[in-house]
Design a protein around this motif. Structure first.
Motif, PDB file in Angstrom:
ATOM      1  N   GLY A 110       1.003  -1.372  -0.091  1.00  0.00           N
ATOM      2  CA  GLY A 110       0.034  -0.294   0.243  1.00  0.00           C
ATOM      3  C   GLY A 110       0.479   2.050   0.260  1.00  0.00           C
ATOM      4  O   GLY A 110       0.948   2.463  -0.439  1.00  0.00           O
ATOM      5  N   ILE A 111       2.277   1.117   0.888  1.00  0.00           N
ATOM      6  CA  ILE A 111       2.536   2.030   0.543  1.00  0.00           C
ATOM      7  C   ILE A 111       3.523   2.328  -0.543  1.00  0.00           C
ATOM      8  O   ILE A 111       3.616   3.854  -0.764  1.00  0.00           O
ATOM      9  CB  ILE A 111       3.982   2.282   1.646  1.00  0.00           C
ATOM     10  CG1 ILE A 111       3.276   2.444   3.300  1.00  0.00           C
ATOM     11  CG2 ILE A 111       4.705   3.414   1.814  1.00  0.00           C
ATOM     12  CD1 ILE A 111       4.147   1.697   4.383  1.00  0.00           C
ATOM     13  N   ALA A 112       3.851   1.757  -1.415  1.00  0.00           N
ATOM     14  CA  ALA A 112       4.668   1.804  -2.389  1.00  0.00           C
ATOM     15  C   ALA A 112       3.475   1.980  -3.721  1.00  0.00           C
ATOM     16  O   ALA A 112       4.710   2.566  -4.454  1.00  0.00           O
ATOM     17  CB  ALA A 112       5.249   0.321  -2.690  1.00  0.00           C
ATOM     18  N   LEU A 113       2.287   2.026  -3.460  1.00  0.00           N
ATOM     19  CA  LEU A 113       1.338   2.109  -4.293  1.00  0.00           C
ATOM     20  C   LEU A 113       1.326   3.970  -4.415  1.00  0.00           C
ATOM     21  O   LEU A 113       1.286   4.820  -5.029  1.00  0.00           O
ATOM     22  CB  LEU A 113       0.246   1.270  -4.107  1.00  0.00           C
ATOM     23  CG  LEU A 113      -0.715   2.080  -4.853  1.00  0.00           C
ATOM     24  CD1 LEU A 113      -0.578   1.218  -6.751  1.00  0.00           C
ATOM     25  CD2 LEU A 113      -2.726   0.993  -4.452  1.00  0.00           C
ATOM     26  N   GLU A 114       0.847   4.401  -2.720  1.00  0.00           N
ATOM     27  CA  GLU A 114       1.088   5.750  -2.920  1.00  0.00           C
ATOM     28  C   GLU A 114       2.036   6.670  -2.746  1.00  0.00           C
ATOM     29  O   GLU A 114       2.151   7.560  -3.420  1.00  0.00           O
ATOM     30  CB  GLU A 114       0.943   5.241  -1.493  1.00  0.00           C
ATOM     31  CG  GLU A 114       0.707   6.931  -0.468  1.00  0.00           C
ATOM     32  CD  GLU A 114      -0.553   7.854  -1.353  1.00  0.00           C
ATOM     33  OE1 GLU A 114      -0.773   8.933  -0.982  1.00  0.00           O
ATOM     34  OE2 GLU A 114      -1.726   7.043  -1.924  1.00  0.00           O
ATOM     35  N   GLU A 115       3.473   6.202  -2.755  1.00  0.00           N
ATOM     36  CA  GLU A 115       4.664   6.351  -3.892  1.00  0.00           C
ATOM     37  C   GLU A 115       4.972   6.515  -4.979  1.00  0.00           C
ATOM     38  O   GLU A 115       5.503   7.327  -5.778  1.00  0.00           O
ATOM     39  CB  GLU A 115       5.903   5.982  -2.780  1.00  0.00           C
ATOM     40  CG  GLU A 115       5.834   6.007  -1.025  1.00  0.00           C
ATOM     41  CD  GLU A 115       7.098   5.483  -0.617  1.00  0.00           C
ATOM     42  OE1 GLU A 115       7.829   6.388  -0.104  1.00  0.00           O
ATOM     43  OE2 GLU A 115       7.248   4.155  -1.325  1.00  0.00           O
ATOM     44  N   GLY A 116       3.748   5.892  -5.513  1.00  0.00           N
ATOM     45  CA  GLY A 116       3.939   5.641  -6.627  1.00  0.00           C
ATOM     46  C   GLY A 116       5.093   5.245  -7.977  1.00  0.00           C
ATOM     47  O   GLY A 116       5.220   4.432  -9.105  1.00  0.00           O
ATOM     48  N   LEU A 117       5.731   3.430  -7.145  1.00  0.00           N
ATOM     49  CA  LEU A 117       5.792   2.690  -6.696  1.00  0.00           C
ATOM     50  C   LEU A 117       5.825   1.854  -8.521  1.00  0.00           C
ATOM     51  O   LEU A 117       5.568   0.598  -8.977  1.00  0.00           O
ATOM     52  CB  LEU A 117       7.131   2.168  -6.387  1.00  0.00           C
ATOM     53  CG  LEU A 117       8.100   3.010  -5.095  1.00  0.00           C
ATOM     54  CD1 LEU A 117       8.916   2.333  -4.096  1.00  0.00           C
ATOM     55  CD2 LEU A 117       9.012   3.512  -5.924  1.00  0.00           C
ATOM     56  N   LEU A 118       3.977   1.238  -7.642  1.00  0.00           N
ATOM     57  CA  LEU A 118       3.224   0.829  -8.193  1.00  0.00           C
ATOM     58  C   LEU A 118       1.942   1.308  -9.236  1.00  0.00           C
ATOM     59  O   LEU A 118       1.716   2.477  -8.211  1.00  0.00           O
ATOM     60  CB  LEU A 118       2.429  -0.059  -7.686  1.00  0.00           C
ATOM     61  CG  LEU A 118       3.530  -1.613  -7.016  1.00  0.00           C
ATOM     62  CD1 LEU A 118       3.036  -2.307  -6.096  1.00  0.00           C
ATOM     63  CD2 LEU A 118       3.859  -2.111  -7.639  1.00  0.00           C
ATOM     64  N   GLU A 119       1.905   1.468 -10.379  1.00  0.00           N
ATOM     65  CA  GLU A 119       0.716   2.571 -11.089  1.00  0.00           C
ATOM     66  C   GLU A 119      -0.411   2.140 -10.992  1.00  0.00           C
ATOM     67  O   GLU A 119      -1.430   2.870 -10.050  1.00  0.00           O
ATOM     68  CB  GLU A 119       1.101   2.574 -12.406  1.00  0.00           C
ATOM     69  CG  GLU A 119       0.669   3.355 -13.116  1.00  0.00           C
ATOM     70  CD  GLU A 119       0.350   3.656 -14.414  1.00  0.00           C
ATOM     71  OE1 GLU A 119      -0.072   3.647 -15.612  1.00  0.00           O
ATOM     72  OE2 GLU A 119       1.628   3.670 -15.323  1.00  0.00           O
ATOM     73  N   ASN A 120      -0.595   0.857 -10.177  1.00  0.00           N
ATOM     74  CA  ASN A 120      -2.335   0.446 -10.126  1.00  0.00           C
ATOM     75  C   ASN A 120      -1.810  -0.870  -9.750  1.00  0.00           C
ATOM     76  O   ASN A 120      -1.078  -2.134 -10.212  1.00  0.00           O
ATOM     77  CB  ASN A 120      -2.957   0.404 -11.595  1.00  0.00           C
ATOM     78  CG  ASN A 120      -4.107   0.261 -11.320  1.00  0.00           C
ATOM     79  OD1 ASN A 120      -4.805  -0.451 -10.874  1.00  0.00           O
ATOM     80  ND2 ASN A 120      -5.199   1.212 -11.836  1.00  0.00           N
TER      81      ASN A 120
END
Length: 381
Positions: A110-120
């Motif tokens: 969830g943190i990685a998604l918020e940081e933009g490391l994952l797009e979707n």
């Protein structure tokens, strides 16, 4: 490292092992936060003397002893109301989490998604892990893997020595690699149609985190959770011979530091005024939002597990919004938002995995006990 590794699911008592897993396996170390946060003390709490399960009264002390409970901790409103240890447990003893680790992996995603490391999270896994092309994960999205709905072929029957989950043992013994293990997982069913609990799914998510963060799972957790949550004690991840963390269940922490993930999620990702995990992620994580994720639908090994499933969190039946991280041998981080409580139970139930029966594994009974504690807190007992 010792060669006398634990013989799991054998009936052997494990409390002398679960407190020192680093003596058996390679590890990556987690250090206390630069600014540790001790939980403030609340009024002392006494456990109920008994609780009800399956129509019978169970003696609390007998239950704790028979499940080799090494640590029991209660937070209410973020204050420490009960902390007790037995056997080889202790306030500074890292205890193995088994699948409680999965909920930490979810938080980091969830943190990685918020940081933009994952797009979707609807992106396919192979967008970020192209080496998984040709495996059972080629057709699965990140969300589907999070919800144990990847469609991969897997058997999580701990009582079957030939099951997929028991094939992990030799890898931790230095024979093979976790990366190759995940690449060898085969397709089974159509993704997003069956929730079939698979520890390999979490291992794939651990590889995903390492790939997108450009660091190890340990280093990412140190930065994103250990430091801001004010971890008080040293911990570690078990690794394979290549230094890849056992994301599916290799985390070892103290009871107080396990409690932090429960308190963080109880507060919808907010910690000391800082939104560490997005609120939307937390809310999605603790909901069974599809028919195949509901109570009475989730497959573990060859049987139906009676809880629903979210993003690597279990959801018991009921109307209090409870959710829990659960690991084999009765590791629990159990959250009751209605009561504003977090309960941690670290155990080494010696009968765990001897069969797929509740009488051996005692997970439903543990939930009944944890609910009895909450009932006493709320005055319903």
């Amino acid at each position: 490292m010792s060669s006398e590794r634990p013989q799991l699911y054998s009936g052997q008592r494990q409390f002398q092992h679960f407190c020192r897993m680093e003596t058996f396996y390679p590890i990556r170390e987690l250090t206390p936060a630069k600014t540790p946060y001790p939980f403030p003390q609340g009024p002392a709490f006494e456990l109920p003397e008994s609780f009800s399960f399956a129509g019978n009264h169970r003696d609390t002390q007998a239950f704790l002893e028979s499940t080799d409970t090494a640590a029991l901790l209660l937070l209410e409103d973020g204050k420490l109301r009960l902390e007790q240890y037995a056997l080889t447990g202790g306030p500074e003893v890292p205890w193995t989490s088994w699948s409680v680790a999965k909920s930490f992996v979810s938080a980091l995603l969830g943190i990685a998604l918020e940081e933009g490391l994952l797009e979707n999270i609807e992106d396919p896994m192979v967008r970020y892990l192209p080496e998984l092309r040709g495996s059972g994960y080629e057709g699965a999205s990140i969300r589907q893997v999070l919800q144990m709905s990847s469609g991969t072929a897997w058997n999580e029957d701990y009582s079957d020595p030939d099951s997929d989950v028991n094939r992990l043992g030799p890898i931790l013994g230095g024979k093979g690699s976790l990366k190759e293990f995940v690449k060898g997982i085969r397709p089974g069913t159509q993704p997003d149609t069956v929730c079939r609990y698979s520890s390999a799914d979490t291992q794939a998510l651990g590889l995903l985190l390492a790939a997108v963060s450009g660091s190890s799972l340990t280093a990412y957790m140190q930065e994103k959770l250990c430091e801001p949550l004010g971890f008080e004690h040293r911990g570690y991840w078990i690794c394979d011979g290549e230094g890849v963390e056992l994301a599916l269940g290799g985390l070892n922490l103290t009871a107080r530091d396990y409690a932090r993930i429960g308190e963080l999620y109880r507060c919808a990702g907010l910690w000391q005024g800082e939104q560490l995990v997005p609120k939307t992620w937390v809310n999605a994580s603790i909901r069974a939002d599809r028919p195949h994720l509901q109570q009475g639908k989730v497959m573990v090994g060859g049987h139906i597990f009676p809880f629903g499933y979210g993003y690597q969190w279990w959801i018991p039946e009921g109307n209090q919004g409870e959710f829990s991280a659960i690991g084999v041998y009765n590791q629990f981080v159990f959250v009751n938002p209605s009561n504003r409580t977090v309960l941690v139970k670290l155990s080494a139930n010696p009968r765990y995995g001897l069969s797929e029966n509740e009488a051996d594994n005692r997970e439903e009974e543990t939930v009944a006990f944890l609910r009895a504690v909450n009932a006493k807190i709320s005055g319903r007992a």
